[in-house]
Design a protein around this motif. Structure first.
Motif, short mmCIF file in Angstrom:
data_model
loop_
_atom_site.label_atom_id
_atom_site.label_comp_id
_atom_site.label_asym_id
_atom_site.label_seq_id
_atom_site.Cartn_x
_atom_site.Cartn_y
_atom_site.Cartn_z
N LEU A 151 0.81 -1.21 0.00
CA LEU A 151 0.00 0.00 0.00
C LEU A 151 0.85 1.27 0.00
CD1 LEU A 151 -2.48 -1.13 2.82
CD2 LEU A 151 -2.72 -1.51 0.37
N ALA A 152 2.13 1.16 -0.30
CA ALA A 152 3.02 2.31 -0.24
C ALA A 152 2.52 3.45 -1.12
CB ALA A 152 4.44 1.91 -0.67
N GLN A 153 2.33 4.62 -0.50
CA GLN A 153 1.92 5.86 -1.16
C GLN A 153 0.51 5.82 -1.74
OE1 GLN A 153 4.99 7.74 -3.63
NE2 GLN A 153 6.49 6.39 -2.70
N CYS A 154 -0.24 4.79 -1.46
CA CYS A 154 -1.64 4.73 -1.91
C CYS A 154 -2.45 5.78 -1.14
CB CYS A 154 -2.21 3.34 -1.68
SG CYS A 154 -3.88 3.12 -2.32
N ASP A 155 -3.39 6.43 -1.81
CA ASP A 155 -4.16 7.50 -1.19
C ASP A 155 -5.54 7.01 -0.77
OD1 ASP A 155 -5.34 9.86 -0.40
OD2 ASP A 155 -4.60 11.03 -2.10
N PHE A 156 -5.74 6.91 0.56
CA PHE A 156 -7.03 6.50 1.13
C PHE A 156 -7.71 7.69 1.83
CE2 PHE A 156 -4.61 2.43 1.26
CZ PHE A 156 -5.49 1.64 0.52
N SER A 157 -7.42 8.91 1.43
CA SER A 157 -7.99 10.09 2.08
C SER A 157 -9.52 10.01 2.12
CB SER A 157 -7.57 11.36 1.33
OG SER A 157 -6.18 11.55 1.41
N GLY A 158 -10.07 10.29 3.29
CA GLY A 158 -11.52 10.35 3.43
C GLY A 158 -12.24 9.02 3.34
N CYS A 159 -11.50 7.92 3.33
CA CYS A 159 -12.14 6.60 3.23
C CYS A 159 -12.73 6.18 4.57
CB CYS A 159 -11.13 5.54 2.79
SG CYS A 159 -10.69 5.62 1.05
N ASP A 160 -13.84 5.46 4.51
CA ASP A 160 -14.40 4.84 5.70
C ASP A 160 -13.79 3.44 5.78
OD1 ASP A 160 -15.77 3.76 7.79
OD2 ASP A 160 -17.76 3.93 6.88
N MET A 161 -12.79 3.28 6.66
CA MET A 161 -12.08 2.01 6.79
C MET A 161 -12.26 1.44 8.19
SD MET A 161 -8.64 3.11 4.68
CE MET A 161 -8.33 1.57 3.84
N ALA A 162 -13.42 1.73 8.79
CA ALA A 162 -13.71 1.24 10.13
C ALA A 162 -13.66 -0.28 10.15
CB ALA A 162 -15.08 1.73 10.58
N GLY A 163 -12.90 -0.82 11.09
CA GLY A 163 -12.82 -2.27 11.23
C GLY A 163 -12.00 -2.97 10.17
N ALA A 164 -11.30 -2.21 9.32
CA ALA A 164 -10.48 -2.83 8.28
C ALA A 164 -9.24 -3.47 8.89
CB ALA A 164 -10.08 -1.80 7.24
N THR A 165 -8.69 -4.47 8.21
CA THR A 165 -7.50 -5.19 8.69
C THR A 165 -6.32 -4.92 7.77
OG1 THR A 165 -8.90 -6.95 9.58
CG2 THR A 165 -6.57 -7.44 9.31
N PHE A 166 -5.21 -4.40 8.35
CA PHE A 166 -4.02 -4.06 7.58
C PHE A 166 -2.82 -4.91 7.98
CE2 PHE A 166 -6.64 -0.26 7.75
CZ PHE A 166 -6.57 0.26 6.47
N SER A 167 -3.01 -5.91 8.80
CA SER A 167 -1.90 -6.66 9.39
C SER A 167 -0.91 -7.14 8.33
CB SER A 167 -2.44 -7.86 10.17
OG SER A 167 -3.28 -7.42 11.21
N GLY A 168 0.38 -6.87 8.59
CA GLY A 168 1.43 -7.35 7.72
C GLY A 168 1.62 -6.56 6.44
#
Length: 394
Positions: A151-168
């Motif tokens: 996800l390097a430099q990916c733009d998630f501005s203003g996203c609703d990422m409640a409860g999302a999993t980013f592990s690893g």
């Protein structure tokens, strides 16, 4: 679309299903729909795993529950696509434009969302971002799985990422300005240089990130505070001379925390994705200004004119909007074309809205939890899609 074009797409999709099932007729073939226009098509639950869709236009396509695992979506346009529950596991999304899409409970485990430049040839031009950036701005990604993704430099501005999993995942330089990360899981994540200005974090995640030395309020933003006086003067001249002189104030990802804009003429200015926590906008004229996805926590908008202002995705938690004007702007002069103040997806948690009217403002997805209000604040407002409407009346 022409019937012949649609028929060609349909045939390619049919042959792809045959290829996936190893049809003994040997008529199957991996679909190559690169640079094709599939916008708005209904493709629910379709299996397009391992297909080639690089540079394709899939904007507003209906892909609920679709299987896009290992699919080549390099430089594709998936903006406003419906991808709820879809599988994009190990998909190539470099340079893709996925803004305003719905990816709730989608699986992007192992997906590649880094920058990726694609050069078009002849009439074959990629539908995604021309600069190679990968953008999910304003997308709905609650409970999405992004484990082990790049996800390097990916733009998630203003996203609703409640409860999302980013592990690893590798989140080096990932942009999460104004994103909702309540309940997100970030174990074993590399976040050097990540931008979290204005992101909504629960206490546990905030403490975890701060212990790791991550500045959740402004790291990586450029400071222009020293040159702002000149820029504001040039902008005021631009307004007064109807753009015939001066220069419009336009900036993104600038750190202006606590800056004093009191009583300034800022109509039509553009300050998107900026760090403006605690800034003083009291008495300022911000008619038709663009402050979308800004961190405006504890900012002071007392008596400010925000008519027609774009505050989409902004974090206004604890802001003071006492006596602020949020009326629509009459663009035609006869009332036939009104431009409303846009508060869609904005967080107004705990904001002071006394003597302010939200009537005719856009409140789609707006968080109004614990706002301080008077009876007039919500009179005439459309709260059908607002969140947490439980005002504390003064």
């Amino acid at each position: 679309m022409e019937e012949r074009y649609l028929r060609a797409i349909r045939n390619a999709l049919v042959r792809h299903q045959q290829w996936l099932t190893r049809d003994p007729s040997m008529k199957g073939r991996c679909a190559d729909l690169s640079f094709h226009n599939l916008s708005g098509l209904g493709l629910r639950r379709i299996n397009l795993s391992s297909a080639k869709l690089s540079g394709a236009n899939l904007s507003s396509a209906r892909l609920t529950g679709a299987d896009l695992s290992r699919t080549d979506l390099f430089g594709a346009d998936l903006s406003k696509a419906e991808l709820t529950g879809a599988s994009l596991e190990s998909a190539d999304l470099r340079g893709a434009r996925v803004e305003g899409a719905t990816l709730e409970e989608a699986n992007l485990r192992g997906a590649d969302l880094r920058k990726g430049m694609m050069l078009g040839a002849d009439e074959r031009k990629p539908a995604g971002n021309a600069d190679g950036s990968t953008t999910f701005i304003g997308s709905k990604m609650a409970r999405a799985i992004l484990s082990d993704a790049r996800l390097a430099q990916c733009d998630f501005s203003g996203c609703d990422m409640a409860g999302a999993t980013f592990s690893g995942s590798d989140m080096t330089g990932t942009i999460l300005i104004g994103a909702n990360l309540i309940g997100a899981v970030m174990e074993r994540v590399e976040m050097q240089g990540a931008l979290l200005c204005g992101a909504r974090l629960d206490d546990e995640l905030r403490q975890t990130l701060e212990r790791r030395g991550i500045d959740v309020d402004g790291t990586g933003l450029v400071s222009l505070a020293g040159r702002m006086a000149e820029s504001i003067s040039a902008h005021q001249l631009w307004v007064e001379r109807n753009a015939a002189a001066g220069l419009r104030l336009e900036m993104q990802r600038v750190d202006l925390r606590g800056y004093n804009f009191a009583n300034q003429l800022l109509a039509g200015c553009v300050m998107r994705f900026c760090g403006l926590r605690g800034a003083d906008f009291s008495g300022a004229k911000l008619v038709m200004a663009d402050l979308s996805y800004c961190d405006l926590r504890e900012a002071d908008f007392t008596s400010a004119d925000l008519s027609g202002c774009n505050l989409r995705g902004a974090n206004l938690a604890g802001a003071k909007l006492w006596r602020a004007r949020l009326r629509p702007v009459d663009l035609a002069g006869d009332g036939s074309r009104l431009w409303p103040t846009n508060l869609a997806e904005a967080s107004l948690t705990g904001a002071d809205l006394r003597d302010t009217s939200l009537a005719r403002a856009i409140l789609h997805g707006t968080d109004l939890t614990r706002i301080r209000a008077t009876v007039e604040t919500l009179r005439g407002a459309d709260l059908s899609f607002a969140v947490g409407v439980e005002p504390q009346y003064a």
